[in-house]
Motif scaffolding. Structure first.
Motif, PDB file in Angstrom:
ATOM      1  N   TYR A   1      42.990 137.846  59.590  1.00  0.00           N
ATOM      2  CA  TYR A   1      43.470 137.837  57.915  1.00  0.00           C
ATOM      3  C   TYR A   1      43.073 138.514  57.207  1.00  0.00           C
ATOM      4  N   PRO A   2      43.795 139.018  56.145  1.00  0.00           N
ATOM      5  CA  PRO A   2      43.289 140.339  55.241  1.00  0.00           C
ATOM      6  C   PRO A   2      42.158 139.944  54.421  1.00  0.00           C
ATOM      7  N   TYR A   3      40.863 140.161  54.767  1.00  0.00           N
ATOM      8  CA  TYR A   3      39.584 140.009  54.026  1.00  0.00           C
ATOM      9  C   TYR A   3      39.060 141.072  53.519  1.00  0.00           C
ATOM     10  N   GLY A   4      39.275 141.466  52.715  1.00  0.00           N
ATOM     11  CA  GLY A   4      39.113 142.915  51.887  1.00  0.00           C
ATOM     12  C   GLY A   4      37.414 143.367  51.887  1.00  0.00           C
ATOM     13  N   TYR A   5      36.508 142.594  51.764  1.00  0.00           N
ATOM     14  CA  TYR A   5      35.083 142.837  51.818  1.00  0.00           C
ATOM     15  C   TYR A   5      34.789 143.177  53.099  1.00  0.00           C
ATOM     16  N   ARG A   6      35.349 142.167  54.115  1.00  0.00           N
ATOM     17  CA  ARG A   6      34.782 142.599  55.583  1.00  0.00           C
ATOM     18  C   ARG A   6      36.114 142.782  56.405  1.00  0.00           C
ATOM     19  N   CYS A   7      36.948 143.924  56.005  1.00  0.00           N
ATOM     20  CA  CYS A   7      37.918 144.084  56.650  1.00  0.00           C
ATOM     21  C   CYS A   7      37.980 144.066  58.101  1.00  0.00           C
TER      22      CYS A   7
END
Length: 474
Positions: free
Chosen positions: A168-174
């Protein structure tokens, strides 16, 4: 009562551990405990209370139904209340979806609606597996738990079916260590390449299941472009797309339904929480092409909750008539901007994110080295102390996220500007106090008090709160 609860109820209780209070009255955003202390409720029944506690419109719908003599329980028979709720629900859905939709009433919990949606697509496709995402949360029954990403709750139990886990695109913990648009693009490319790889190990699935904003996963909004990519990828490969809108629906994210931000039209939507107007209700709405069930393929004794349908119809119409989704977008942006300003003052705030009135504040160890994306390690112990400090200041907030270090803000859509100011002030004061910042030196008094509220309780009165438990409920 608290003592009896501890000795009588199961060890699986969750929110009662975090908030050792006994609510006796509630109105709007304010909850009053048995000791007379008042709290601003930023949990809202895990997103269930779109209009807050005991909204007059909801109470009137319930009283009217009771006074009418309508049967309160009729399984899945047709009633005036069900017909009215279905009309209000279809009126609220995107036109392109509603015009070709069917609705199935499930047992009154989101997890049962997820089970129903999976069975629906398994029946339609003849397949059994599913695609789901890291960080996802879909419920606690077998099929829904198989889709859920949290390892701690899955580990002790047997498998609930074959599920392929996707990033899943989790920007802070990519998951790819790059973040931003590039990380979301990589996540989409990975899905497409994996599904097309004859040696990728993925048997054609019955469905893909996703959240447009992950709630329990840490308030992680999916980029609109990534959602459109998932819709294209699944459509091109004949994979039904199920969107879980249990927590994001009914105006929470700044649109009536979270899918509207990206413009995608899924094959099925799973709805619960706020659609019942504070009472238990859950449905699956899906494209009529998939309506291949036999009678009794998915039943539930309490799928005919007349009071919930009346309260839900009233809530849906009130949110639409008063532009509460649009207000959620405006107020949410304002709150997020203030929280980002606060992150500049308090280095323990690693990230602020969300959509509308579904906001998350991730707490970190500011002394640790950042990773490739600039993210520092989560600090769940600090988050527990901040939650306690918030309660001591008359503010109810709960934790979530991959490491239980995300403060989750889910105020009702009816939150006033004055209440917003009070929430932000109390939250800022609690974080500063716990993290040792100078800003927290005056933590005993909080400005921005809410009209009609008593002074915030002392920290000692709040009592201890246990951390580490998976608090999601459906």
């Amino acid at each position: 009562m608290l003592r009896r609860q501890r000795v009588r109820e199961s060890a699986a209780r969750t929110y009662a551990r975090s908030f050792p209070i006994v609510p006796v009255r509630a109105n709007g955003m304010t909850v009053e405990g048995a000791d007379g202390r008042r709290y601003l409720d930023c949990l809202s029944g895990a997103g269930t209370l779109a209009l807050g506690h005991n909204h007059p419109v909801v109470l009137e719908a319930i009283r009217r139904t009771l006074d009418s003599g309508a049967p309160l329980h009729l399984l899945d028979l047709a009633t005036a209340e069900k017909d009215d709720f279905t009309s209000a629900l279809f009126d609220s859905l995107p036109a392109g979806f509603a015009s070709r939709a069917r609705v199935h009433f499930c047992g009154p919990a989101g997890t049962d609606a997820i089970e129903a949606a999976l069975k629906l697509m398994q029946t339609a496709t003849g397949r059994t597996g599913a695609l789901a995402f890291t960080g996802g949360y879909h419920g606690m029954t077998a099929g829904a738990l198989a889709l859920t990403g949290n390892v701690a709750v899955k580990e002790p139990l047997p498998s609930g079916g074959e599920v392929v886990r996707l990033p899943y695109p989790y920007g802070y913990r990519c998951p790819f260590g790059v973040g931003g648009d590039a990380g979301a693009d990589l996540a989409a490319t990975y899905v497409e390449r994996l599904l097309d790889d004859p040696s990728g190990g993925v048997v054609p699935p019955a469905a893909m299941v996703l959240e447009a904003v992950q709630g329990e996963g840490g308030v992680v909004p999916a980029p609109d472009g990534w959602l459109r990519a998932m819709r294209r990828i699944t459509a091109e490969r004949g994979i039904p797309l199920i969107v879980d809108e249990v927590q994001t629906g009914v105006g929470r994210t700044g649109a009536m339904w979270a899918i509207e931000h990206s413009g995608i039209v899924p094959d099925a939507m799973v709805l619960s929480k706020a659609i019942g107007g504070s009472l238990p209700l859950a449905v699956v709405v899906y494209r009529e092409d998939y309506d291949g069930w036999r009678p009794g393929a998915h039943t539930g004794t309490f799928r005919g909750n007349t009071l919930a349908m009346a309260a839900g119809a009233a809530t849906l119409r009130y949110v639409a008539a008063h532009g509460l989704a649009e207000r959620a977008a405006v107020v949410g942006d304002r709150m997020a901007a203030r929280l980002r300003d606060l992150a500049g003052e308090l280095p323990v705030i690693g990230d602020v994110r969300g959509r509308g009135l579904m906001l998350g504040v991730e707490l970190v160890d500011p002394t640790a080295e950042p990773d490739a994306c600039g993210a520092r390690p989560a600090d769940p112990a600090l988050a527990v102390r901040v939650r306690e400090a918030c309660l001591a200041r008359g503010l109810i907030v709960e934790l979530g996220g991959r490491h239980d270090a995300v403060l989750r803000l889910l105020p009702p859509l009816t939150v006033t500007d004055e209440q917003v100011a009070a929430v932000l002030e109390r939250l800022a004061d609690a974080i500063a106090f716990v993290s040792g910042s100078e800003r927290g030196a005056g933590a005993g008094s909080v400005s921005g008090s809410v009209s009609g509220s008593a002074a915030p309780p002392s920290a000692s009165a709040a009592g201890p709160a246990a951390g580490g438990a998976w608090r999601a409920e459906r």
